[in-house]
Enzyme design. Structure first.
Site, PDB file in Angstrom:
ATOM      1  N   LYS A 117      -5.934  -6.702   3.466  1.00  9.20           N
ATOM      2  CA  LYS A 117      -5.213  -7.732   3.733  1.00  9.20           C
ATOM      3  C   LYS A 117      -5.221  -8.165   5.155  1.00  9.20           C
ATOM      4  O   LYS A 117      -5.055  -9.576   5.402  1.00  9.20           O
ATOM      5  CB  LYS A 117      -3.507  -7.353   3.614  1.00  9.20           C
ATOM      6  CG  LYS A 117      -3.279  -7.282   2.049  1.00  9.20           C
ATOM      7  CD  LYS A 117      -1.674  -7.272   2.146  1.00  9.20           C
ATOM      8  CE  LYS A 117      -1.161  -7.234   0.559  1.00  9.20           C
ATOM      9  NZ  LYS A 117      -0.008  -7.168   0.231  1.00  9.20           N
ATOM     10  N   LYS A 200      -8.980  -6.906  -8.097  1.00  7.10           N
ATOM     11  CA  LYS A 200      -7.883  -6.690  -8.773  1.00  7.10           C
ATOM     12  C   LYS A 200      -7.147  -8.062  -9.295  1.00  7.10           C
ATOM     13  O   LYS A 200      -7.380  -9.051  -8.225  1.00  7.10           O
ATOM     14  CB  LYS A 200      -7.003  -5.883  -7.679  1.00  7.10           C
ATOM     15  CG  LYS A 200      -5.424  -5.670  -8.478  1.00  7.10           C
ATOM     16  CD  LYS A 200      -4.608  -4.884  -7.312  1.00  7.10           C
ATOM     17  CE  LYS A 200      -4.256  -5.904  -6.303  1.00  7.10           C
ATOM     18  NZ  LYS A 200      -3.062  -5.486  -5.397  1.00  7.10           N
ATOM     19  N   LYS A 203      -1.448 -11.959  -7.105  1.00  4.67           N
ATOM     20  CA  LYS A 203      -0.712 -13.144  -7.119  1.00  4.67           C
ATOM     21  C   LYS A 203      -1.429 -14.053  -6.135  1.00  4.67           C
ATOM     22  O   LYS A 203      -0.970 -15.434  -6.180  1.00  4.67           O
ATOM     23  CB  LYS A 203       0.667 -12.936  -6.386  1.00  4.67           C
ATOM     24  CG  LYS A 203       1.654 -11.839  -7.250  1.00  4.67           C
ATOM     25  CD  LYS A 203       2.834 -11.363  -6.319  1.00  4.67           C
ATOM     26  CE  LYS A 203       3.512 -10.392  -6.926  1.00  4.67           C
ATOM     27  NZ  LYS A 203       4.307  -9.344  -6.203  1.00  4.67           N
TER      28      LYS A 203
HETATM   29  P1  TYM Z   1       3.352  -5.622  -5.801  1.00  2.00           P
HETATM   30  O1  TYM Z   1       4.392  -6.500  -5.564  1.00  2.00           O
HETATM   31  O2  TYM Z   1       2.075  -5.833  -4.899  1.00  2.00           O
HETATM   32  O3  TYM Z   1       3.121  -5.230  -7.019  1.00  2.00           O
HETATM   33  C1  TYM Z   1       4.226  -4.583  -7.886  1.00  2.00           C
HETATM   34  C2  TYM Z   1       3.823  -3.717  -8.989  1.00  2.00           C
HETATM   35  O4  TYM Z   1       2.758  -4.285  -9.701  1.00  2.00           O
HETATM   36  C3  TYM Z   1       1.695  -3.458  -9.758  1.00  2.00           C
HETATM   37  N1  TYM Z   1       0.283  -4.348  -9.910  1.00  2.00           N
HETATM   38  C4  TYM Z   1      -0.689  -4.105 -10.628  1.00  2.00           C
HETATM   39  N2  TYM Z   1      -0.765  -3.003 -11.801  1.00  2.00           N
HETATM   40  C5  TYM Z   1      -2.223  -3.229 -12.425  1.00  2.00           C
HETATM   41  N3  TYM Z   1      -2.907  -4.095 -12.323  1.00  2.00           N
HETATM   42  C6  TYM Z   1      -2.575  -5.202 -11.239  1.00  2.00           C
HETATM   43  N4  TYM Z   1      -3.832  -6.178 -11.158  1.00  2.00           N
HETATM   44  C7  TYM Z   1      -1.568  -5.110 -10.624  1.00  2.00           C
HETATM   45  N5  TYM Z   1      -1.010  -5.924  -9.439  1.00  2.00           N
HETATM   46  C8  TYM Z   1       0.131  -5.389  -9.004  1.00  2.00           C
HETATM   47  C9  TYM Z   1       1.617  -2.597  -8.410  1.00  2.00           C
HETATM   48  O5  TYM Z   1       0.837  -1.559  -8.291  1.00  2.00           O
HETATM   49  C10 TYM Z   1       3.018  -2.546  -8.243  1.00  2.00           C
HETATM   50  O6  TYM Z   1       3.469  -1.297  -8.962  1.00  2.00           O
HETATM   51  N6  TYM Z   1       4.601  -2.005  -2.077  1.00  2.00           N
HETATM   52  C11 TYM Z   1       4.622  -2.412  -3.385  1.00  2.00           C
HETATM   53  C12 TYM Z   1       6.092  -2.652  -3.549  1.00  2.00           C
HETATM   54  C13 TYM Z   1       6.754  -2.008  -3.161  1.00  2.00           C
HETATM   55  C14 TYM Z   1       7.366  -0.557  -3.914  1.00  2.00           C
HETATM   56  C15 TYM Z   1       8.061  -0.032  -3.337  1.00  2.00           C
HETATM   57  C16 TYM Z   1       6.772   0.054  -5.073  1.00  2.00           C
HETATM   58  C17 TYM Z   1       7.680  -1.836  -2.062  1.00  2.00           C
HETATM   59  N7  TYM Z   1       8.406  -0.514  -2.066  1.00  2.00           N
HETATM   60  C18 TYM Z   1       8.747   1.383  -3.597  1.00  2.00           C
HETATM   61  C19 TYM Z   1       7.228   1.161  -5.452  1.00  2.00           C
HETATM   62  C20 TYM Z   1       8.112   2.057  -4.706  1.00  2.00           C
HETATM   63  C21 TYM Z   1       3.903  -3.834  -3.759  1.00  2.00           C
HETATM   64  O7  TYM Z   1       3.472  -4.719  -2.844  1.00  2.00           O
HETATM   65  O8  TYM Z   1       3.889  -4.203  -4.985  1.00  2.00           O
END
Ligand code: TYM
Length: 338
Positions: A117, A200, A203
């Site tokens: 990032k 990947k 968003k």
């Molecule tokens: P975030 O918001 O980027 O994504 C949310 C969830 O979606 C999954 N994900 C995917 N899974 C499969 N293929 C993809 N292309 C894909 N893009 C996103 C992510 O793996 C995630 O599970 N840091 C985390 C949010 C977070 C969190 C937490 C998660 C903050 N605190 C505590 C679990 C526990 C994040 O940025 O996810």
């Protein structure tokens, strides 16, 4: 070292930093719904994580509601799961600070998502973006969560959570925090970009054609799958034939996840099929599975007050779990409370 038994509890979250994608749905939300009812489930819209990069203050509240609408539309039920937004429970930020004092700079330096990032711009990004994984550890450990369903890209962050819990327990000679399990299962742990199967689906990718958004209509979904990059070969006869074919493998895995089956079963259904057959079938399946959810999301978004009410009620339930854990953490650290 630990003989404490922790109540099984699921925690996970999604950032409200742009619309939800098919990756978020298949890698996270759909699996959150699958775990509901099996044990206590706590699902969060992690707005404090979103602001580690710039968010327009006029949009943030609505994006938070949109992720909540995605949870609800996909089948999370506020009477079975706790649904809330992170900033309404101050304990996340408070425990995050404690963990900033436990985690080591060297650990943060190894986080690949930060490196991706921040890129060449690492001096200019926010301190929050760098400290982000320790806030994520706080999200999880504030609830003594034992299971964290996430996509593959979050694996390193959950491993860091385990390291933080273990170091806290070791430093303070306690067994207070559980060593949480990442739950990374099924065919959709890493949905790839539709224009480049080595990246990947996210968003924030440059082109809208690389991703399916949860709010895309049927025509858009069909068009995006039709234009999805593939190699010239038809589908193989067996799943082994997908090795070294990232785009083909991705489309088969998306089909499998949407249809709640395995890549093997999809290949068995379409052995040797050309893209002219497989892509329209995939688009039809995606529309059939996603349109009821996007219609339901739109219905929830028409009533923002109801979403706010659900998040408010969920925050109260979340606080009831979090507050004693935070108080006990302060006691262990030796912080004075009058
Ligand atoms: P975030 O918001 O980027 O994504 C949310 C969830 O979606 C999954 N994900 C995917 N899974 C499969 N293929 C993809 N292309 C894909 N893009 C996103 C992510 O793996 C995630 O599970 N840091 C985390 C949010 C977070 C969190 C937490 C998660 C903050 N605190 C505590 C679990 C526990 C994040 O940025 O996810």
């Amino acid at each position: 070292m630990t003989d404490t038994t922790f109540t099984p509890r699921v925690f996970s979250g999604i950032k409200p930093s742009g619309g939800l994608t098919l990756g978020n749905y298949l890698g996270a939300i759909k699996r959150f719904v699958g775990m509901q009812g099996q044990m206590e489930t706590v699902y969060c819209v992690v707005d404090l994580h979103a602001i580690t990069v710039w968010q327009d203050p006029k949009e943030l509240a609505n994006m938070t509601r949109e992720v909540a609408a995605g949870y609800l539309a996909a089948g999370l039920d506020p009477s079975s799961s706790i649904l809330f937004n992170q900033s309404q429970v101050a304990g996340h930020a408070e425990l995050g600070w404690i963990f900033n004092c436990v985690a080591r700079v060297g650990w943060m330096d190894r986080m690949t998502q930060f490196k991706d990032k921040a890129g060449a711009n690492a001096e200019k990004v926010s301190l929050g973006l760098y400290a982000y994984p320790s806030l994520m550890a706080a999200d999880i450990l504030l609830y003594h969560a034992t299971h964290v369903p996430v996509g593959d890209d979050q694996k390193q962050h959950v491993e860091l959570t385990r390291d933080i819990a273990a170091k806290f327990n070791h430093d303070f000679k306690t067994d207070f925090f559980p060593i949480t399990e990442p739950v990374i299962e099924g065919p959709a742990t890493r949905i790839m970009n539709l224009r480049d199967g080595t990246k990947k689906m996210s968003k924030s990718g440059e082109s809208d054609m690389e991703r399916i958004n949860m709010t895309d209509d049927a025509d858009k979904i069909a068009k995006k799958f039709k234009k999805a990059k593939t190699d010239p070969e038809p589908l193989p006869e067996t799943v082994e034939g997908l090795a070294d074919r990232p785009e083909a493998r991705n489309l088969v895995e998306i089909y499998a996840a949407l249809d709640e089956t395995t890549p093997e079963a999809v290949i068995a259904q379409y052995p040797g099929a050309g893209w002219g057959t497989f892509k329209p079938a995939l688009a039809d399946l995606a529309v059939a599975k996603l349109s009821p959810i996007s219609d339901e999301m739109a219905r929830f978004m028409d009533d923002p007050a109801e979403i706010d009410r659900i998040l408010g009620a969920g925050s109260e339930k979340a606080r009831a779990i979090a507050e004693p854990i935070l108080r006990k953490t302060y006691d262990i650290v030796g912080i004075l409370r009058s």
